[in-house]
Design a protein around this motif. Sequence first.
Motif, PDB file in Angstrom:
ATOM      1  N   GLY A 135      85.158   3.408  -6.004  1.00 18.23           N
ATOM      2  CA  GLY A 135      85.469   2.225  -5.965  1.00 18.23           C
ATOM      3  C   GLY A 135      86.509   1.878  -5.318  1.00 18.23           C
ATOM      4  N   GLY A 136      87.564   2.504  -4.517  1.00 15.57           N
ATOM      5  CA  GLY A 136      89.011   2.181  -4.764  1.00 15.57           C
ATOM      6  C   GLY A 136      89.366   1.522  -5.978  1.00 15.57           C
ATOM      7  N   SER A 137      89.540   2.142  -6.774  1.00 16.30           N
ATOM      8  CA  SER A 137      90.383   2.359  -8.439  1.00 16.30           C
ATOM      9  C   SER A 137      90.939   3.590  -8.888  1.00 16.30           C
ATOM     10  CB  SER A 137      89.980   1.097  -8.984  1.00 16.30           C
ATOM     11  OG  SER A 137      89.942   0.350  -9.192  1.00 16.30           O
ATOM     12  N   LEU A 138      90.999   3.969  -9.197  1.00 16.10           N
ATOM     13  CA  LEU A 138      91.168   5.519  -9.703  1.00 16.10           C
ATOM     14  C   LEU A 138      91.329   5.450 -10.718  1.00 16.10           C
ATOM     15  CD1 LEU A 138      93.270   7.814  -9.834  1.00 16.10           C
ATOM     16  CD2 LEU A 138      94.615   7.684 -11.056  1.00 16.10           C
ATOM     17  N   HIS A 139      90.548   6.466 -11.572  1.00 14.59           N
ATOM     18  CA  HIS A 139      89.589   6.441 -13.112  1.00 14.59           C
ATOM     19  C   HIS A 139      89.257   7.551 -13.511  1.00 14.59           C
ATOM     20  CE1 HIS A 139      86.701   2.901 -11.673  1.00 14.59           C
ATOM     21  NE2 HIS A 139      86.537   3.957 -10.676  1.00 14.59           N
ATOM     22  N   PHE A 140      90.005   7.564 -15.325  1.00 18.38           N
ATOM     23  CA  PHE A 140      90.244   9.221 -15.904  1.00 18.38           C
ATOM     24  C   PHE A 140      88.975   8.978 -17.005  1.00 18.38           C
ATOM     25  CE2 PHE A 140      94.857   7.494 -14.980  1.00 18.38           C
ATOM     26  CZ  PHE A 140      94.911   8.431 -14.546  1.00 18.38           C
ATOM     27  N   TYR A 141      88.140  10.181 -16.758  1.00 15.28           N
ATOM     28  CA  TYR A 141      87.241   9.876 -17.258  1.00 15.28           C
ATOM     29  C   TYR A 141      87.785  11.126 -18.364  1.00 15.28           C
ATOM     30  CZ  TYR A 141      84.300   8.144 -14.067  1.00 15.28           C
ATOM     31  OH  TYR A 141      83.676   7.074 -12.456  1.00 15.28           O
ATOM     32  N   LEU A 142      87.354  10.227 -19.789  1.00 13.49           N
ATOM     33  CA  LEU A 142      87.991  11.060 -21.032  1.00 13.49           C
ATOM     34  C   LEU A 142      86.477  11.704 -21.633  1.00 13.49           C
ATOM     35  CD1 LEU A 142      90.158   8.572 -23.035  1.00 13.49           C
ATOM     36  CD2 LEU A 142      90.682  10.751 -21.406  1.00 13.49           C
ATOM     37  N   LYS A 143      86.509  12.856 -21.874  1.00 18.02           N
ATOM     38  CA  LYS A 143      84.825  13.430 -22.504  1.00 18.02           C
ATOM     39  C   LYS A 143      85.401  13.918 -23.021  1.00 18.02           C
ATOM     40  CE  LYS A 143      84.931  16.459 -17.994  1.00 18.02           C
ATOM     41  NZ  LYS A 143      84.911  17.871 -17.357  1.00 18.02           N
ATOM     42  N   ALA A 144      84.075  13.884 -24.534  1.00 21.75           N
ATOM     43  CA  ALA A 144      83.972  13.491 -25.744  1.00 21.75           C
ATOM     44  C   ALA A 144      82.850  13.867 -26.420  1.00 21.75           C
ATOM     45  CB  ALA A 144      84.511  11.887 -26.080  1.00 21.75           C
ATOM     46  N   GLN A 145      82.892  14.162 -27.161  1.00 24.91           N
ATOM     47  CA  GLN A 145      81.072  15.326 -27.785  1.00 24.91           C
ATOM     48  C   GLN A 145      81.668  13.924 -29.053  1.00 24.91           C
ATOM     49  OE1 GLN A 145      80.241  17.420 -27.222  1.00 24.91           O
ATOM     50  NE2 GLN A 145      78.435  16.620 -28.524  1.00 24.91           N
ATOM     51  N   GLY A 188      92.115  -0.682  -8.071  1.00 24.47           N
ATOM     52  CA  GLY A 188      93.073  -0.657  -7.446  1.00 24.47           C
ATOM     53  C   GLY A 188      94.387  -1.423  -6.595  1.00 24.47           C
ATOM     54  N   ALA A 189      93.771  -2.889  -6.691  1.00 30.18           N
ATOM     55  CA  ALA A 189      94.473  -4.262  -6.380  1.00 30.18           C
ATOM     56  C   ALA A 189      95.845  -3.521  -7.283  1.00 30.18           C
ATOM     57  CB  ALA A 189      93.519  -5.036  -6.726  1.00 30.18           C
ATOM     58  N   LEU A 190      96.057  -3.793  -8.438  1.00 24.43           N
ATOM     59  CA  LEU A 190      97.019  -3.399  -8.987  1.00 24.43           C
ATOM     60  C   LEU A 190      97.566  -2.025  -8.126  1.00 24.43           C
ATOM     61  CD1 LEU A 190      98.194  -3.769 -11.520  1.00 24.43           C
ATOM     62  CD2 LEU A 190      97.459  -2.447 -12.984  1.00 24.43           C
ATOM     63  N   ILE A 191      97.547  -1.569  -7.957  1.00 19.21           N
ATOM     64  CA  ILE A 191      97.842   0.151  -7.841  1.00 19.21           C
ATOM     65  C   ILE A 191      99.343  -0.794  -6.380  1.00 19.21           C
ATOM     66  CG2 ILE A 191      97.713   1.874  -7.017  1.00 19.21           C
ATOM     67  CD1 ILE A 191      95.368   2.477  -9.209  1.00 19.21           C
ATOM     68  N   ARG A 192      98.141  -1.153  -5.422  1.00 18.61           N
ATOM     69  CA  ARG A 192      98.328  -1.559  -3.951  1.00 18.61           C
ATOM     70  C   ARG A 192      99.911  -2.262  -3.926  1.00 18.61           C
ATOM     71  NH1 ARG A 192      94.682  -0.510   0.019  1.00 18.61           N
ATOM     72  NH2 ARG A 192      96.302  -1.701   1.489  1.00 18.61           N
ATOM     73  N   ASP A 193      99.236  -3.759  -5.227  1.00 20.25           N
ATOM     74  CA  ASP A 193     100.677  -4.332  -4.765  1.00 20.25           C
ATOM     75  C   ASP A 193     101.442  -4.142  -5.828  1.00 20.25           C
ATOM     76  OD1 ASP A 193      98.391  -6.493  -4.638  1.00 20.25           O
ATOM     77  OD2 ASP A 193      98.349  -7.476  -6.267  1.00 20.25           O
ATOM     78  N   LYS A 194     101.668  -3.174  -7.126  1.00 21.61           N
ATOM     79  CA  LYS A 194     102.978  -2.678  -7.293  1.00 21.61           C
ATOM     80  C   LYS A 194     103.622  -1.294  -6.663  1.00 21.61           C
ATOM     81  CE  LYS A 194     102.831  -5.588 -10.657  1.00 21.61           C
ATOM     82  NZ  LYS A 194     103.506  -7.571  -9.806  1.00 21.61           N
ATOM     83  N   ALA A 195     102.223  -0.646  -6.093  1.00 21.16           N
ATOM     84  CA  ALA A 195     102.849   0.703  -6.048  1.00 21.16           C
ATOM     85  C   ALA A 195     103.861   1.509  -6.565  1.00 21.16           C
ATOM     86  CB  ALA A 195     103.376   0.281  -4.364  1.00 21.16           C
ATOM     87  N   PHE A 198     103.758   8.448  -7.073  1.00 18.44           N
ATOM     88  CA  PHE A 198     102.983   8.938  -8.022  1.00 18.44           C
ATOM     89  C   PHE A 198     103.420  10.083  -8.272  1.00 18.44           C
ATOM     90  CE2 PHE A 198      99.626   6.099  -6.771  1.00 18.44           C
ATOM     91  CZ  PHE A 198      98.776   6.529  -7.581  1.00 18.44           C
ATOM     92  N   PRO A 199     102.792  11.193  -9.057  1.00 15.84           N
ATOM     93  CA  PRO A 199     101.746  11.137  -9.679  1.00 15.84           C
ATOM     94  C   PRO A 199     101.468  10.208 -10.981  1.00 15.84           C
ATOM     95  CG  PRO A 199     102.476  12.913 -10.786  1.00 15.84           C
ATOM     96  CD  PRO A 199     103.388  12.834  -9.746  1.00 15.84           C
ATOM     97  N   LEU A 200     100.598   9.978 -11.437  1.00 10.60           N
ATOM     98  CA  LEU A 200     100.361   8.717 -12.428  1.00 10.60           C
ATOM     99  C   LEU A 200     100.477   9.911 -13.539  1.00 10.60           C
ATOM    100  CD1 LEU A 200      98.785   5.489 -11.067  1.00 10.60           C
ATOM    101  CD2 LEU A 200     101.356   6.117 -11.436  1.00 10.60           C
ATOM    102  N   SER A 233      98.316  13.256  -6.036  1.00  7.18           N
ATOM    103  CA  SER A 233      99.700  11.672  -5.530  1.00  7.18           C
ATOM    104  C   SER A 233      98.886  11.681  -4.376  1.00  7.18           C
ATOM    105  CB  SER A 233     100.824  12.687  -4.948  1.00  7.18           C
ATOM    106  OG  SER A 233     101.758  13.525  -6.065  1.00  7.18           O
ATOM    107  N   TYR A 234      98.437  10.447  -4.649  1.00  3.53           N
ATOM    108  CA  TYR A 234      97.611   9.401  -3.290  1.00  3.53           C
ATOM    109  C   TYR A 234      98.640   8.510  -2.574  1.00  3.53           C
ATOM    110  CZ  TYR A 234      93.676  11.105  -7.049  1.00  3.53           C
ATOM    111  OH  TYR A 234      92.755  12.275  -7.674  1.00  3.53           O
ATOM    112  N   PRO A 235      97.652   8.042  -1.208  1.00  6.02           N
ATOM    113  CA  PRO A 235      98.145   7.606  -1.054  1.00  6.02           C
ATOM    114  C   PRO A 235      98.035   6.264  -1.089  1.00  6.02           C
ATOM    115  CG  PRO A 235      97.071   8.564   0.551  1.00  6.02           C
ATOM    116  CD  PRO A 235      97.683   8.855  -0.600  1.00  6.02           C
ATOM    117  N   LEU A 236      99.162   4.569  -1.005  1.00  2.00           N
ATOM    118  CA  LEU A 236      98.267   3.571  -1.395  1.00  2.00           C
ATOM    119  C   LEU A 236      96.994   3.153  -0.393  1.00  2.00           C
ATOM    120  CD1 LEU A 236     101.470   1.482  -1.574  1.00  2.00           C
ATOM    121  CD2 LEU A 236     100.002   2.435  -3.367  1.00  2.00           C
ATOM    122  N   THR A 237      96.834   3.597   0.318  1.00  5.71           N
ATOM    123  CA  THR A 237      95.322   3.298   1.245  1.00  5.71           C
ATOM    124  C   THR A 237      94.303   4.084   0.782  1.00  5.71           C
ATOM    125  OG1 THR A 237      96.005   5.701   2.689  1.00  5.71           O
ATOM    126  CG2 THR A 237      96.927   3.407   3.435  1.00  5.71           C
TER     127      THR A 237
END
Length: 278
Positions: A135-145, A188-195, A198-200, A233-237
């Motif tokens: 959806g145009g954003s970066l997601h970190f999925y934390l797996k947990a039991q 995503g908009a935060l990444i585009r605005d602040k540039a 990478f990597p985060l 490392s992703y491009p801003l696009t």
Amino acid sequence: TPAEAAVHFSRPEAEILEISERSRAQLFEARLQRPRPHLDDKIITAWNGLMISAFARAYQVAFADNGTGADALAGDGVHSALLSPAQQGFGQYDGTIRILAQVAAQGRQGVAHFDVVYAPAVPAIWLGVREAVEGGSLHFYLKAQVRTAGRYVVSGRVDDAQGKPFALVQFNQELGSGEQEMRLQVFGALIRDKAPAFPLRLRDVEGFLLIPDRFPDRALMPRWAGLVHQSVSYPLTRFSSDEWSSEERDRYLAEYARDAEAARREVDALTRRSIEAK
């Protein structure tokens, strides 16, 4: 604005302000009739001196700056101590542990204290991390039991490639027992605005199970200190500049729109009555 309303209704601005204040009061009274959201308004006080003295007799915590135990670096001016409740007589204790630190510097002495909320039962443990651009954003999925189902609150910090703090990411949802994922979104908009460079890097993740109507009101997950995950490392696009949207945001906006419409109708009614009275 009051001035624009005065022109629109052909009334003095002072009268518009008076009507607005009356409407505001009536709107406030109407809102008091609605069911209130859940509010955690309990007052938690520190444990009394009896508990503190009992702990002091049970175990002494030594602070040191010698690079051993909990101290990461010797001689850096940071004194650290290791608290291990399970090995220090508090294995089955569930609540606040207060540590008293006696401080002496330049001929002066004082006492500082630290309160630690301790829960012996671990409600969930970490299993790993994955990332995805969705959806145009970066997601970190934390797996947990998840051992105990309920509402989990998780937060982590994101730095750019130069170590500059970039974002605070959070999760707050109900989870069932078993293997689950907790999504931390970097918008995503935060990444585009602040540039950011990478990597985060996701670091210092903390989480707990929220336990309502009880003290302590949380059961802590193990703290995931330091670097947790480094992104690709992703491009801003790859990221979207679209405005943030969510079910919660839409719900709040709809509520605000209903309030504004109710206020507008009330102002119109008061204005008509005022005009008719004259």
